[in-house]
Design a protein around this motif. Structure first.
Motif, PDB file in Angstrom:
ATOM      1  N   ALA A 161       0.881  -1.114   0.001  1.00  0.00           N
ATOM      2  CA  ALA A 161      -0.037  -0.017   0.010  1.00  0.00           C
ATOM      3  C   ALA A 161       0.835   1.177   0.129  1.00  0.00           C
ATOM      4  CB  ALA A 161      -0.726   0.069   1.127  1.00  0.00           C
ATOM      5  N   SER A 162       0.331   2.123  -0.897  1.00  0.00           N
ATOM      6  CA  SER A 162       1.160   3.492  -1.082  1.00  0.00           C
ATOM      7  C   SER A 162       1.294   4.461   0.388  1.00  0.00           C
ATOM      8  CB  SER A 162       0.493   4.382  -1.993  1.00  0.00           C
ATOM      9  OG  SER A 162       0.490   3.630  -3.261  1.00  0.00           O
ATOM     10  N   LEU A 163       0.185   4.614   1.106  1.00  0.00           N
ATOM     11  CA  LEU A 163       0.118   5.561   1.965  1.00  0.00           C
ATOM     12  C   LEU A 163       1.080   5.134   3.414  1.00  0.00           C
ATOM     13  CD1 LEU A 163      -1.081   7.866   3.603  1.00  0.00           C
ATOM     14  CD2 LEU A 163      -2.781   6.431   4.624  1.00  0.00           C
ATOM     15  N   PRO A 164       1.028   3.804   3.827  1.00  0.00           N
ATOM     16  CA  PRO A 164       2.168   3.463   4.912  1.00  0.00           C
ATOM     17  C   PRO A 164       3.530   3.823   4.221  1.00  0.00           C
ATOM     18  CG  PRO A 164       0.327   1.772   4.676  1.00  0.00           C
ATOM     19  CD  PRO A 164       0.207   2.877   3.462  1.00  0.00           C
ATOM     20  N   GLN A 165       3.855   3.500   3.064  1.00  0.00           N
ATOM     21  CA  GLN A 165       5.244   3.678   2.568  1.00  0.00           C
ATOM     22  C   GLN A 165       5.587   5.062   2.580  1.00  0.00           C
ATOM     23  OE1 GLN A 165       6.674   1.205  -0.777  1.00  0.00           O
ATOM     24  NE2 GLN A 165       4.553   0.607  -1.079  1.00  0.00           N
ATOM     25  N   LEU A 166       4.669   6.055   2.183  1.00  0.00           N
ATOM     26  CA  LEU A 166       4.945   7.438   2.007  1.00  0.00           C
ATOM     27  C   LEU A 166       5.207   7.905   3.422  1.00  0.00           C
ATOM     28  CD1 LEU A 166       2.300   8.455  -0.367  1.00  0.00           C
ATOM     29  CD2 LEU A 166       4.815   8.806  -0.804  1.00  0.00           C
ATOM     30  N   ALA A 167       4.161   7.670   4.439  1.00  0.00           N
ATOM     31  CA  ALA A 167       4.276   7.890   6.057  1.00  0.00           C
ATOM     32  C   ALA A 167       5.744   7.467   6.437  1.00  0.00           C
ATOM     33  CB  ALA A 167       3.097   7.347   6.810  1.00  0.00           C
ATOM     34  N   MET A 168       5.975   6.154   6.216  1.00  0.00           N
ATOM     35  CA  MET A 168       7.216   5.854   6.787  1.00  0.00           C
ATOM     36  C   MET A 168       8.504   6.420   6.269  1.00  0.00           C
ATOM     37  SD  MET A 168       8.417   3.774   9.337  1.00  0.00           S
ATOM     38  CE  MET A 168       7.005   2.872   9.757  1.00  0.00           C
ATOM     39  N   ALA A 169       8.580   6.551   5.124  1.00  0.00           N
ATOM     40  CA  ALA A 169       9.688   7.409   4.527  1.00  0.00           C
ATOM     41  C   ALA A 169       9.762   8.928   5.191  1.00  0.00           C
ATOM     42  CB  ALA A 169       9.494   7.396   2.903  1.00  0.00           C
ATOM     43  N   GLU A 170       8.487   9.511   5.376  1.00  0.00           N
ATOM     44  CA  GLU A 170       8.682  10.769   5.776  1.00  0.00           C
ATOM     45  C   GLU A 170       8.982  10.651   7.371  1.00  0.00           C
ATOM     46  OE1 GLU A 170       5.279  14.097   6.651  1.00  0.00           O
ATOM     47  OE2 GLU A 170       5.946  13.804   4.838  1.00  0.00           O
ATOM     48  N   TYR A 171       8.434   9.479   8.035  1.00  0.00           N
ATOM     49  CA  TYR A 171       9.111   9.551   9.453  1.00  0.00           C
ATOM     50  C   TYR A 171      10.402   9.410   9.497  1.00  0.00           C
ATOM     51  CZ  TYR A 171       9.774   7.636  14.199  1.00  0.00           C
ATOM     52  OH  TYR A 171      10.174   7.551  15.357  1.00  0.00           O
ATOM     53  N   LEU A 172      11.004   8.398   8.874  1.00  0.00           N
ATOM     54  CA  LEU A 172      12.526   8.193   8.816  1.00  0.00           C
ATOM     55  C   LEU A 172      13.274   9.496   8.444  1.00  0.00           C
ATOM     56  CD1 LEU A 172      12.295   4.570   7.405  1.00  0.00           C
ATOM     57  CD2 LEU A 172      12.629   5.164   9.912  1.00  0.00           C
ATOM     58  N   GLN A 173      12.897  10.361   7.652  1.00  0.00           N
ATOM     59  CA  GLN A 173      13.503  11.472   7.127  1.00  0.00           C
ATOM     60  C   GLN A 173      13.522  12.480   8.129  1.00  0.00           C
ATOM     61  OE1 GLN A 173      11.266  12.656   3.644  1.00  0.00           O
ATOM     62  NE2 GLN A 173      12.319  10.784   2.383  1.00  0.00           N
ATOM     63  N   LYS A 174      12.435  12.688   8.798  1.00  0.00           N
ATOM     64  CA  LYS A 174      12.248  14.031   9.993  1.00  0.00           C
ATOM     65  C   LYS A 174      12.418  13.617  11.314  1.00  0.00           C
ATOM     66  CE  LYS A 174       9.124  16.521   6.864  1.00  0.00           C
ATOM     67  NZ  LYS A 174       7.674  17.214   6.697  1.00  0.00           N
ATOM     68  N   HIS A 175      12.601  12.283  11.821  1.00  0.00           N
ATOM     69  CA  HIS A 175      12.528  12.001  13.199  1.00  0.00           C
ATOM     70  C   HIS A 175      13.898  11.160  13.453  1.00  0.00           C
ATOM     71  CE1 HIS A 175       8.618  13.283  14.105  1.00  0.00           C
ATOM     72  NE2 HIS A 175       8.241  12.935  13.149  1.00  0.00           N
ATOM     73  N   ASP A 176      14.485  11.241  14.574  1.00  0.00           N
ATOM     74  CA  ASP A 176      15.536  10.564  15.033  1.00  0.00           C
ATOM     75  C   ASP A 176      15.205   9.209  15.567  1.00  0.00           C
ATOM     76  OD1 ASP A 176      17.904   9.513  16.182  1.00  0.00           O
ATOM     77  OD2 ASP A 176      18.245  11.330  17.443  1.00  0.00           O
ATOM     78  N   LEU A 177      15.271   7.947  14.642  1.00  0.00           N
ATOM     79  CA  LEU A 177      14.947   6.713  14.819  1.00  0.00           C
ATOM     80  C   LEU A 177      15.615   6.174  15.980  1.00  0.00           C
ATOM     81  CD1 LEU A 177      13.401   4.053  14.327  1.00  0.00           C
ATOM     82  CD2 LEU A 177      15.322   3.457  12.659  1.00  0.00           C
ATOM     83  N   GLU A 178      16.787   6.501  16.227  1.00  0.00           N
ATOM     84  CA  GLU A 178      17.778   5.967  17.308  1.00  0.00           C
ATOM     85  C   GLU A 178      17.353   6.756  18.649  1.00  0.00           C
ATOM     86  OE1 GLU A 178      19.918   3.630  18.327  1.00  0.00           O
ATOM     87  OE2 GLU A 178      19.679   3.092  16.049  1.00  0.00           O
ATOM     88  N   ARG A 179      16.740   7.752  18.861  1.00  0.00           N
ATOM     89  CA  ARG A 179      16.309   8.107  19.897  1.00  0.00           C
ATOM     90  C   ARG A 179      15.125   7.115  20.359  1.00  0.00           C
ATOM     91  NH1 ARG A 179      14.034  14.543  20.710  1.00  0.00           N
ATOM     92  NH2 ARG A 179      13.879  14.156  23.060  1.00  0.00           N
ATOM     93  N   HIS A 180      14.215   7.243  19.558  1.00  0.00           N
ATOM     94  CA  HIS A 180      12.935   6.230  19.892  1.00  0.00           C
ATOM     95  C   HIS A 180      13.248   4.901  20.100  1.00  0.00           C
ATOM     96  CE1 HIS A 180       9.666   3.657  19.470  1.00  0.00           C
ATOM     97  NE2 HIS A 180      10.057   3.179  18.392  1.00  0.00           N
ATOM     98  N   LEU A 181      14.391   4.332  19.421  1.00  0.00           N
ATOM     99  CA  LEU A 181      14.811   3.131  19.727  1.00  0.00           C
ATOM    100  C   LEU A 181      15.518   2.972  21.186  1.00  0.00           C
ATOM    101  CD1 LEU A 181      16.363   1.718  16.327  1.00  0.00           C
ATOM    102  CD2 LEU A 181      14.084   0.888  17.384  1.00  0.00           C
ATOM    103  N   ARG A 182      16.373   3.914  21.708  1.00  0.00           N
ATOM    104  CA  ARG A 182      16.804   4.054  22.818  1.00  0.00           C
ATOM    105  C   ARG A 182      15.584   3.821  23.931  1.00  0.00           C
ATOM    106  NH1 ARG A 182      20.236   7.601  20.677  1.00  0.00           N
ATOM    107  NH2 ARG A 182      19.212   9.193  21.146  1.00  0.00           N
ATOM    108  N   ARG A 183      14.767   4.615  23.906  1.00  0.00           N
ATOM    109  CA  ARG A 183      13.591   4.452  24.766  1.00  0.00           C
ATOM    110  C   ARG A 183      12.713   3.231  24.948  1.00  0.00           C
ATOM    111  NH1 ARG A 183      12.260  10.018  22.632  1.00  0.00           N
ATOM    112  NH2 ARG A 183      10.645   9.190  21.204  1.00  0.00           N
ATOM    113  N   LEU A 184      12.501   2.569  23.563  1.00  0.00           N
ATOM    114  CA  LEU A 184      12.027   1.309  23.461  1.00  0.00           C
ATOM    115  C   LEU A 184      12.760   0.211  24.065  1.00  0.00           C
ATOM    116  CD1 LEU A 184       9.842  -0.562  22.109  1.00  0.00           C
ATOM    117  CD2 LEU A 184      10.827  -0.399  20.181  1.00  0.00           C
ATOM    118  N   ARG A 185      14.070   0.278  23.828  1.00  0.00           N
ATOM    119  CA  ARG A 185      14.856  -0.631  24.410  1.00  0.00           C
ATOM    120  C   ARG A 185      14.999  -0.698  26.038  1.00  0.00           C
ATOM    121  NH1 ARG A 185      19.389   1.589  20.275  1.00  0.00           N
ATOM    122  NH2 ARG A 185      19.074   0.350  18.552  1.00  0.00           N
ATOM    123  N   ARG A 186      15.035   0.565  26.486  1.00  0.00           N
ATOM    124  CA  ARG A 186      15.078   0.626  27.773  1.00  0.00           C
ATOM    125  C   ARG A 186      13.622   0.257  28.467  1.00  0.00           C
ATOM    126  NH1 ARG A 186      17.573   5.900  26.988  1.00  0.00           N
ATOM    127  NH2 ARG A 186      15.607   6.657  27.311  1.00  0.00           N
TER     128      ARG A 186
END
Length: 468
Positions: A343-368
């Motif tokens: 599906a197009s919408l999830p791909q567009l949204a995920m690409a934008e999220y990864l471009q604009k947000h710090d994935l590692e910052r989220h992963l640090r919280r999730l791992r803890r």
């Protein structure tokens, strides 16, 4: 003796005498420093020393807690299946019924709770994609997937030391579709596929659906894939593909070391066996030290890597991928013949999220959060479950693997728990022949609360009643 060693020794003694019990909080750094006439830095060093020794565990914004003294992890059991054969496990049919239920506490689900995921950021990315790309959202996406998302995935691989081109990535509906497409492309009905034991039941279901034969290689608690046994099996059998989970295997949570990863890749290449890597849990290393994907060590082009955002960002968006190498064209065709495209919408949204947000910052919280949940599960098991219950000690992922004392039955406990509104995963699901009848898998993906504490207590009571 250094000052911090004296303080560590004092706390160590209190833990040994039971003055500080499993799950109890140590005095704060400030209290330790004032009470012993030391600096805060010295108190921190003492706590870090106890953490290195495995006596305490740190909880974010909360302090240090005494680690539960759970019996050693479940012992490795040799698989009964030593020759290839069909998947023959009726319990696998029950999984679909379980997943459809919404009236149980989901300790059976190896996915993170929505409360641990970046809901607001992903929702905003979905809204922006709808506003800015209305035509693209309503149209088919290319079978291979949108280039913007494929570039983000390739960039992630580069950060992990693995060279992957966006042109060899195929977007799928989760990692399981990727594994199924890879098996369909590589193997014919009757071919032999190597899997770990225990392993994720979805892999066994995919193998069974394609009418493939299965051969099991042990995954050892705390060690990972038994590479010596893998090489023996490949010498004795013609194996078309090996579906392996080297990073935080589900359900054990074991990690295969880098040297063993290189050895298994070499062995599979030598015997003409294509490796299908399932790396959905790699980002969930609780220490923050992510283990390398197999792709980093592949020098022979004998590997298809599958990944997913389901365990780290959103199960519901159903976004995974295949890094397909020489099989890219064949897998793009297989994807097109299967579902045309993701599906197009999830791909567009995920690409934008990864471009604009710090994935590692989220992963640090999730791992803890996951590490904290696992520790609390250990503590509850040590308090409420029958003596002799053994629990794995994973370093990442979403699963805790339990072995009941002699006479325990994971299937009976699963059924009794279901009547109480608690979901669990019986060990028989994780074997092609229904092995591990005395085992159980629980999820670390739920934030700890009073309801979860009561559920663990109830499970312990049910286990004790069964043994009695």
């Amino acid at each position: 003796m250094l000052l911090y060693e004296r303080l560590a020794g004092s706390l160590r003694g209190q833990i040994a005498r039971g003055a500080l019990r499993a799950g109890e909080r140590l005095p704060s750094i400030r209290q330790l420093a004032l009470g012993h006439g030391l600096s805060a830095a010295t108190a921190v060093q003492a706590c870090l020393q106890l953490e290195r020794e495995g006596l305490v565990v740190a909880r974010p914004r909360s302090g240090y807690y005494v680690r539960a003294a759970v019996p050693p992890p479940p012992a490795a059991k040799p698989p009964r299946r030593r020759v290839p054969g069909a998947v023959n496990n009726p319990a696998l049919q029950e999984v679909l019924d379980m997943l459809a239920r919404s009236d149980v506490l989901p300790l059976h689900s190896a996915t993170p709770s929505p409360a641990l995921l970046p809901q607001a950021a992903l929702t905003a990315a979905l809204s922006r994609s709808l506003r800015h790309h209305p035509a693209a959202v309503l149209d088919y996406a290319p079978p291979q997937g949108l280039p913007a998302l494929r570039r983000q995935i390739a960039r992630r691989y580069a950060q992990l030391g693995a060279a992957v081109s966006p042109d060899e990535i195929v977007i799928t509906a989760g990692a399981m579709e990727g594994i199924s497409l890879a098996l369909r492309t590589l193997a014919e009905p009757g071919d032999v596929v190597l899997v770990e034991t225990p392993t994720y039941h979805g892999i066994l279901q995919a193998v069974a659906a394609l009418r493939l034969k299965v051969l099991e290689v042990p995954n050892l608690p705390g060690q990972g894939i038994d590479v010596a046994r893998l090489d023996q099996l490949l010498q004795q059998n013609r194996v078309r593909a090996a579906v392996l989970v080297p990073n935080f295997n589900n359900p054990l949570g074991s990690v295969t070391g880098d040297a063993a990863k290189q050895a298994l890749l070499a062995s599979c290449a030598r015997h003409g066996t294509v490796v299908i890597e399932d790396d959905v849990y790699g980002d969930l290393a609780w220490s923050g030290e992510r283990p390398s994907p197999l792709r980093r060590w592949d020098t022979r082009g004998n590997l298809i890597s599958c990944g997913s955002f389901s365990k780290s960002l959103s199960p519901g968006l159903r976004l995974g991928w295949i890094a397909a190498g020489a099989w890219t064209d064949a897998l793009v065709r297989a994807k097109y013949f299967s579902t045309v495209g993701a599906a197009s919408l999830p791909q567009l949204a995920m690409a934008e999220y990864l471009q604009k947000h710090d994935l590692e910052r989220h992963l640090r919280r999730l791992r803890r959060a996951l590490a904290d949940n696992a520790q609390r599960l250990h503590e509850a098991i040590s308090r409420h479950w029958p003596a002799g219950t053994r629990a794995s000690e994973p370093r990442g992922g979403l699963s805790l693997w339990l072995q009941l004392p002699e006479g325990g039955d994971g299937q009976m406990l699963f059924e009794a728990a279901l009547e109480q509104g608690i979901g669990t995963s019986p060990g028989v699901l994780f074997s092609s022949r229904g092995d591990y009848g005395d085992c159980l898998r629980l999820s670390c993906g739920m934030p700890w609360d009073a309801r979860l504490e009561q559920a663990l207590k109830k499970l312990g009571q049910l286990a004790a009643r069964q043994l009695a």
